[in-house]
Design an enzyme around this catalytic site. Structure first.
Site, PDB file in Angstrom:
ATOM      1  N   HIS A  75      32.300   3.178 -30.193  1.00 25.28           N
ATOM      2  CA  HIS A  75      30.890   2.909 -30.472  1.00 25.28           C
ATOM      3  C   HIS A  75      30.035   2.954 -29.216  1.00 25.28           C
ATOM      4  CE1 HIS A  75      30.593   1.457 -34.794  1.00 25.28           C
ATOM      5  NE2 HIS A  75      31.855   1.805 -34.651  1.00 25.28           N
ATOM      6  N   ASP A  76      30.628   2.647 -28.087  1.00 27.23           N
ATOM      7  CA  ASP A  76      29.888   2.732 -26.836  1.00 27.23           C
ATOM      8  C   ASP A  76      29.696   4.182 -26.417  1.00 27.23           C
ATOM      9  OD1 ASP A  76      28.628   1.705 -24.468  1.00 27.23           O
ATOM     10  OD2 ASP A  76      30.456   2.188 -23.368  1.00 27.23           O
TER      11      ASP A  76
END
Length: 333
Positions: A75-76
């Site tokens: 997600h980063d």
């Protein structure tokens, strides 16, 4: 990955699998070329040991931690690049977006950062800590040991508006998946390899709800003919009309707690939980890789090392870009 993809549930003890040390440096962009595996050799020589110890300790207390850390890295990196922007708290940040509401494991990164600030103040970035933690999470669940390049700096920008346009969804076709991955510098092979992260963890029922419909009597009926009938029946029973919104199902029905190649074996048996998993078998561009990995765990592990390094170097910030945060949850200032 979209929050529908999975909320990983992992046990506190793991079956031992031979580890593979993969030293790869797929650093094609100018910023990524400034990364190196010995970046902290003199400034903070024990950084990897400290991060691993933190992950191991946290995992001993909470068996879901390894999977959460792996998902947190995805997600980063898929939004602003691997710059720890997803860790920043506050209104309007990536972390506040609904797509990230089920993320976890933040406190593990924070704990490692606090320790390193005491030992090597202002030296190790939150971005590097997250990459190391996710790397260790894979090894802790029986996967390969991967040598990763370090030297990332932390981003200054974290905006919720950037999340949805960059996030992968479980309903995606291979074309949509390929477009998303290609835009990040990842190949079709990387798509198949990194999808193998679903060899661990679990998904909420709404992550695959489009594969079923509710009948007049309230039971869930499979509408996706690509699902193996017995598996579809099992899923329908677990995620019936009365199921709680928090109900989860193992991504890998065979060995859900181990990082192995069973994910690919399951795909070929039409037991892929998510639509975005199943399409990898039905598309000729990805099926051959699925077949190869189902036959050789060593091949999967070696490819994982290469693809993981590529993932971990997406959009990295180095040199004078960004900063080294004092706290992972907020920018300096």
């Amino acid at each position: 990955m979209d929050p529908k993809l999975h909320q990983t549930i992992l046990p506190s003890s793991f079956k031992l699998i031979p580890f593979i040390l993969v030293a790869v440096f797929l650093l094609s962009t100018p910023s990524a070329s400034q990364l190196s595996s010995d970046f902290y050799l003199f400034s903070c020589p024990n950084v990897e040991r400290f991060v691993r110890n933190t992950v191991e300790s946290a995992s001993a207390l909470d068996s879901t931690i390894p999977g959460k850390l792996l998902r947190l890295l995805f997600h980063d990196c898929l939004v602003e690049g691997c710059d720890a922007s997803v860790l920043i708290q506050g209104k309007g940040t990536e972390r506040s977006d609904p797509a990230n509401e089920s993320l976890g494991g933040f406190y593990v990164v924070d704990s490692a950062k606090e320790l390193l600030e005491d030992l090597c103040p202002g030296t190790v970035s939150c971005a590097d800590i997250l990459v190391l933690a996710a790397r260790d999470a894979v090894e802790l669940t029986g996967g390969p040991s991967v040598e990763v390049p370090l030297g990332r700096r932390d981003g200054l920008v974290s905006s919720a508006s950037n999340v949805r346009p960059n996030m992968v969804d479980t309903s995606f076709s291979v074309d949509e998946l390929a477009q998303s991955f290609t835009s990040k510098g990842l190949s079709m092979d990387d798509l198949v390899v990194l999808s193998g992260a679903h060899t661990v963890g679990s998904s909420h029922c709404n992550a695959f709800s489009e594969r079923f419909q509710q009948s007049s009597n309230g039971t869930m009926v499979p509408v996706d003919a690509s699902l193996e009938k017995g598996y579809a029946k099992q899923l329908a029973e677990m995620c019936g009309a009365g199921a709680s919104a928090t109900t989860t199902v193992d991504n890998d029905p065979s060995t859900p707690s181990l990082f192995d190649n069973e994910y690919y074996v399951n795909l070929l048996a039409n037991r892929g939980l998510l639509h975005s998993d199943s399409v990898l078998v039905t598309d000729a561009r990805t099926r051959s890789a699925v077949e190869a990995f189902s036959e050789s765990q060593d091949a999967f592990f070696m490819s994982w090392g290469e693809s993981f390094v590529k993932l971990s170097t997406i959009g990295v910030k180095t040199g004078d870009e960004g900063e080294i945060r004092f706290s992972c949850s907020s920018v300096n200032g």
